[in-house]
Scaffold this active site. Structure first.
Site, PDB file in Angstrom:
ATOM      1  N   ASP A   1       1.035  -0.766   0.273  1.00 23.57           N
ATOM      2  CA  ASP A   1       0.498   0.056  -0.034  1.00 23.57           C
ATOM      3  C   ASP A   1       0.629   1.364  -0.026  1.00 23.57           C
ATOM      4  O   ASP A   1       1.780   1.402   1.053  1.00 23.57           O
ATOM      5  CB  ASP A   1      -0.670  -0.271   0.881  1.00 23.57           C
ATOM      6  CG  ASP A   1      -2.463   0.536   0.659  1.00 23.57           C
ATOM      7  OD1 ASP A   1      -2.743   1.185  -0.028  1.00 23.57           O
ATOM      8  OD2 ASP A   1      -3.030   1.566   2.378  1.00 23.57           O
TER       9      ASP A   1
ATOM     10  N   ASN B   1     -10.119  -3.428  -6.567  1.00 22.95           N
ATOM     11  CA  ASN B   1      -9.976  -2.323  -6.812  1.00 22.95           C
ATOM     12  C   ASN B   1     -10.378  -2.169  -8.852  1.00 22.95           C
ATOM     13  O   ASN B   1     -10.311  -0.922  -8.700  1.00 22.95           O
ATOM     14  CB  ASN B   1      -8.030  -2.964  -7.069  1.00 22.95           C
ATOM     15  CG  ASN B   1      -7.380  -2.355  -6.013  1.00 22.95           C
ATOM     16  OD1 ASN B   1      -6.584  -3.229  -5.744  1.00 22.95           O
ATOM     17  ND2 ASN B   1      -7.321  -1.952  -5.390  1.00 22.95           N
TER      18      ASN B   1
HETATM   19  C1  FPP Z   1      -1.892   0.229  -3.444  1.00 21.16           C
HETATM   20  O1  FPP Z   1      -1.279   1.081  -3.167  1.00 21.16           O
HETATM   21  C2  FPP Z   1      -1.649  -0.954  -4.401  1.00 21.16           C
HETATM   22  C3  FPP Z   1      -2.161  -1.267  -5.257  1.00 21.16           C
HETATM   23  C4  FPP Z   1      -3.970  -1.189  -5.553  1.00 21.16           C
HETATM   24  C5  FPP Z   1      -1.362  -1.849  -6.389  1.00 21.16           C
HETATM   25  C6  FPP Z   1      -0.545  -2.753  -6.969  1.00 21.16           C
HETATM   26  C7  FPP Z   1       0.514  -2.696  -7.442  1.00 21.16           C
HETATM   27  C8  FPP Z   1       2.207  -2.449  -7.814  1.00 21.16           C
HETATM   28  C9  FPP Z   1       2.492  -2.469  -6.895  1.00 21.16           C
HETATM   29  C10 FPP Z   1       2.160  -2.839  -8.884  1.00 21.16           C
HETATM   30  C11 FPP Z   1       1.637  -3.803  -9.891  1.00 21.16           C
HETATM   31  C12 FPP Z   1       2.301  -5.273  -9.698  1.00 21.16           C
HETATM   32  C13 FPP Z   1       3.159  -6.457  -9.876  1.00 21.16           C
HETATM   33  C14 FPP Z   1       3.363  -6.879  -9.435  1.00 21.16           C
HETATM   34  C15 FPP Z   1       2.901  -5.649 -11.233  1.00 21.16           C
HETATM   35  P1  FPP Z   1      -2.403   2.744  -3.266  1.00 21.16           P
HETATM   36  O2  FPP Z   1      -2.747   3.256  -4.338  1.00 21.16           O
HETATM   37  O3  FPP Z   1      -4.045   1.970  -2.336  1.00 21.16           O
HETATM   38  O4  FPP Z   1      -1.623   3.763  -2.199  1.00 21.16           O
HETATM   39  P2  FPP Z   1      -2.700   5.165  -2.103  1.00 21.16           P
HETATM   40  O5  FPP Z   1      -3.109   3.946  -0.549  1.00 21.16           O
HETATM   41  O6  FPP Z   1      -1.209   5.961  -1.316  1.00 21.16           O
HETATM   42  O7  FPP Z   1      -3.480   5.617  -2.723  1.00 21.16           O
END
Ligand code: FPP
Length: 262
Positions: free
Chosen positions: A35, A83
């Site tokens: 996250d 998501n």
């Molecule tokens: C949460 O951060 C993260 C995700 C929803 C996606 C995670 C994806 C990756 C790290 C890249 C793709 C993965 C691979 C394996 C290629 P957030 O967007 O909710 O962060 P925030 O809470 O700061 O908004």
């Protein structure tokens, strides 16, 4: 040189040097809620997608480090069922990153012995990504190194409902009797069948919740929450999390004295 790490605000400070990890006390399975990508980008005045892109570097570094340490499995929460409700542009950006990751990482995975598998409603992913995933899973299946389990279009509750439906169907078919449903049998119906339960669950980004991740499998996982945003969570931070884990006493419902006498 020995470096000491101060850990996150929600765990007591640990001063164990990460260079002195006990290799006999490593978690077999580490699950990670990655996250903080969005906030990492926003803090830099960048579009959220840039945070996800930077997060892919952390994915590479953590999987490499875990593989080098001899950890059996790493499960990464890369995309939840929830998501799908994000803005279409962000979903598309995440799919583009996943596509690029699968295309670019197959060769390194083969070279390093990584075994890829996935957990989630894969049928909801774009068809070409499903094809890339299947190809990478099949090609890496004979490998003997770390298992990289990508949780994609994954939701813990829907995984449990799916398992219950499958067992109910087996009862209707007469293959098993309801009394024969045990915890082991139930676990065999989960996406993670055959994997040990996570010993350690790490969540970056400062929130302290599970967000529908591995609800069954984390019953006795040690939880580690850090305020560090995922793109900044690299080898050093991972080693600090492992050092913190090694300082925990895992009791599994027993008393401390019982565990010490084991
Ligand atoms: C949460 O951060 C993260 C995700 C929803 C996606 C995670 C994806 C990756 C790290 C890249 C793709 C993965 C691979 C394996 C290629 P957030 O967007 O909710 O962060 P925030 O809470 O700061 O908004």
């Amino acid at each position: 040189m020995v470096s000491f790490f101060y850990l996150c605000d929600r765990n007591p400070p640990v001063t164990m040097p990460a260079t002195e990890l006990d290799h006999n006390k490593l978690p077999r399975h580490v699950a990670i809620i990655m996250d903080g990508n969005g906030r990492w980008a926003e803090q830099r005045g960048l579009p959220r997608a840039m945070g996800h892109k930077a997060g892919v570097e952390s994915v590479r570094e953590i999987v490499e480090t875990a593989g080098e340490l001899g950890i059996t499995a790493v499960t990464l929460y890369a995309f939840s069922t929830e998501n799908w409700h994000r803005p279409a542009m962000e979903v598309q950006a995440l799919m583009t990153l996943l596509r690029a990751y699968l295309e670019s990482q197959l060769a390194p995975m083969l070279e390093k012995g990584v075994r890829l598998r996935c957990s989630g409603e894969i049928e909801r992913l774009p068809k070409d990504i499903q094809t890339l995933l299947t190809k990478a899973i099949d090609k890496t299946a004979p490998n003997t190194g770390i298992i990289l389990n990508l949780a994609l279009s994954y939701g813990g509750r829907s995984e449990l409902v799916r398992a219950a439906q499958r067992l109910a169907q087996q009862c209707l078919d007469g293959t098993i009797r309801p009394e024969a449903i045990t915890e082991e049998r139930f676990g065999e119906q989960l996406y993670t069948a055959g994997l040990p339960d996570p010993d350690l669950l790490i969540r970056t980004g400062g929130e302290a919740r599970l967000s529908n991740f591995l609800l069954w499998q984390t019953s006795y996982s040690e939880l580690y929450f850090t305020p560090i945003f995922w793109p900044d969570f690299r080898k050093e931070q991972f080693l600090a999390a492992l050092a913190d884990y090694q300082g925990r006493q895992r009791r599994f419902g027993k008393t401390g004295a019982q565990v010490a006498g084991d």
